[in-house]
Design a protein around this motif. Sequence first.
Motif, PDB file in Angstrom:
ATOM      1  N   THR A 231      -3.031  -5.272  -4.600  1.00  0.00           N
ATOM      2  CA  THR A 231      -3.161  -6.366  -3.619  1.00  0.00           C
ATOM      3  C   THR A 231      -1.777  -6.867  -3.201  1.00  0.00           C
ATOM      4  N   PRO A 232      -1.006  -6.024  -2.504  1.00  0.00           N
ATOM      5  CA  PRO A 232       0.354  -6.432  -2.137  1.00  0.00           C
ATOM      6  C   PRO A 232       0.400  -7.677  -1.259  1.00  0.00           C
ATOM      7  N   VAL A 233      -0.630  -7.921  -0.452  1.00  0.00           N
ATOM      8  CA  VAL A 233      -0.616  -9.116   0.387  1.00  0.00           C
ATOM      9  C   VAL A 233      -0.602 -10.373  -0.471  1.00  0.00           C
ATOM     10  N   LEU A 234      -1.288 -10.329  -1.592  1.00  0.00           N
ATOM     11  CA  LEU A 234      -1.289 -11.477  -2.498  1.00  0.00           C
ATOM     12  C   LEU A 234       0.076 -11.616  -3.162  1.00  0.00           C
ATOM     13  N   VAL A 306      -6.526 -15.034   9.483  1.00  0.00           N
ATOM     14  CA  VAL A 306      -5.153 -15.410   9.824  1.00  0.00           C
ATOM     15  C   VAL A 306      -4.155 -14.391   9.279  1.00  0.00           C
ATOM     16  N   LEU A 307      -4.397 -13.918   8.083  1.00  0.00           N
ATOM     17  CA  LEU A 307      -3.450 -13.006   7.444  1.00  0.00           C
ATOM     18  C   LEU A 307      -3.432 -11.626   8.090  1.00  0.00           C
ATOM     19  N   ARG A 308      -4.381 -11.356   8.971  1.00  0.00           N
ATOM     20  CA  ARG A 308      -4.350 -10.094   9.725  1.00  0.00           C
ATOM     21  C   ARG A 308      -3.536 -10.217  11.009  1.00  0.00           C
ATOM     22  N   PRO A 393       2.017 -17.747   6.568  1.00  0.00           N
ATOM     23  CA  PRO A 393       3.084 -17.855   5.576  1.00  0.00           C
ATOM     24  C   PRO A 393       4.380 -17.267   6.130  1.00  0.00           C
ATOM     25  N   PRO A 394       5.550 -17.775   5.699  1.00  0.00           N
ATOM     26  CA  PRO A 394       5.743 -18.715   4.597  1.00  0.00           C
ATOM     27  C   PRO A 394       5.670 -20.182   5.001  1.00  0.00           C
ATOM     28  N   GLU A 395       5.554 -20.473   6.319  1.00  0.00           N
ATOM     29  CA  GLU A 395       5.481 -21.879   6.718  1.00  0.00           C
ATOM     30  C   GLU A 395       4.247 -22.553   6.120  1.00  0.00           C
TER      31      GLU A 395
END
Length: 467
Positions: A231-234, A306-308, A393-395
């Motif tokens: 899970t590299p995104v995590l 959002v993370l996509r 992220p990272p904001e």
Amino acid sequence: MAVTNPGHADVVVVGGGIAGACTAISAAETGADVVLLERSSGIGGTSALAAGHFYLGGGTPVQLASGFEDTVEAMFDYLMAVTAEPDAAKIRAYCDDSVAHFHWLEAHGVEFERSFYPGKAVVQPGTEGLMWTGNEKVWPYRDQAEPAPRGHKIAAPAEQGGSQVMRVMAAALERAGVRVQCASQVTELRTDDAGTVVGVGCRDESLVRANSVVLATGGYVMNPEMLRTYTPVLAEKAVPLGTPTDDGSGILLGQSVGGALAHMHGAFMTASFYPPADLLKGIVVNAEGGRFVAEDSYHGRTAAAVLRESRSYLIVDAAIMAWPELPMIEFIDGWETIAEMEAALGIPEGKLAATLRDYNEAAACGTDPVLHKHPDWLVPVDTGPWAAFHLTPPEATYVGFTLGGLRTTVDGQVCRADGGVIAGLYAVGACASTIVQDGAGYSSGTCLGESSYFGRRAGMHAAGARA
């Protein structure tokens, strides 16, 4: 009770969170001799950090007392719809037994207030027993299954539920006669010549022989190497949510004797922008100024979407502007015109203006033809000035934990890659893959719910396997 040399037991449970505790209690209630080994100084684990939600339904006493009708079929249809690769047998068992499991939890001291919190929040602010904690009212799920709130929280204020649950479980373990050994780290599984698991070896070189071993050691969010692998995104975008013992040790133990893995890419991540609920009336847009997720979604589903995207923003107007109660997203600025906002955010000229125009025209008529946002949160965003928050992220600060683990049967038996089971070995809780598989399909309460329920099943099955 403490034990210095457990030696032998019918069932050995490795891990003292909610999954391990319910496993041990359930096994002991059959008359089995049960030892629970916990590597830290006391039971609780990451379960003690939880808010205290259990995802339960089908007509529980709390649902009925709060005026909500729910059925087993509606709960089943919903969980099947939100799960990427649903295990129908596990979901069916979980739903069929949900009301009975509620009564089992209460019988062991877990108290649920017969009350409902109507707001949209991450957790009830008080001791309310029921809340919407998933995407039940979000399209398309509201058309696929009759919506009902199923987030049952133990009667403890706000975020204190998990610690209260584990205090209750500690007392229940003692009443059940489970022999609890803390500060005892399991480092190996012992097998016989046929490959049957017959015990565990500990760091202090002691050996506990058993007819069945149940792994309940938590996830792997504190293992950087496993995060980078699965899970590299995590690993790259979230603050790990867990305890130091969430290092994947149980998963690795299972693999060491041939256990297969399932849904290891799965992770829950969130940077919730609600409460206050009024912020759900804003719109979420990407770098091109387009909407891509219904804003009324459960925060885990919104985060997954959002993370996509490369960049994402929450856009609000003066009528709904509010400061998030959780310090997870970052305020950018406010602007008198949409054109100024587009320029400041780097959105192509006219794109955000067109999105807002179309959205506002439809919202004024009570519709959202693009993403079918629920009418409860549908209002025009047309009262200047406008403002924006960072959702990327990272904001924005994300927290997260892992969801994948050892592949198991409905009774918790650990499976091999060929589909067979490893005799004598079970896995439950966050080191196993049971129902939930990804953040988009997650509902608050699923972890404690599935961990406690499938722990009970594994405990009974493991106890039944004793000689």
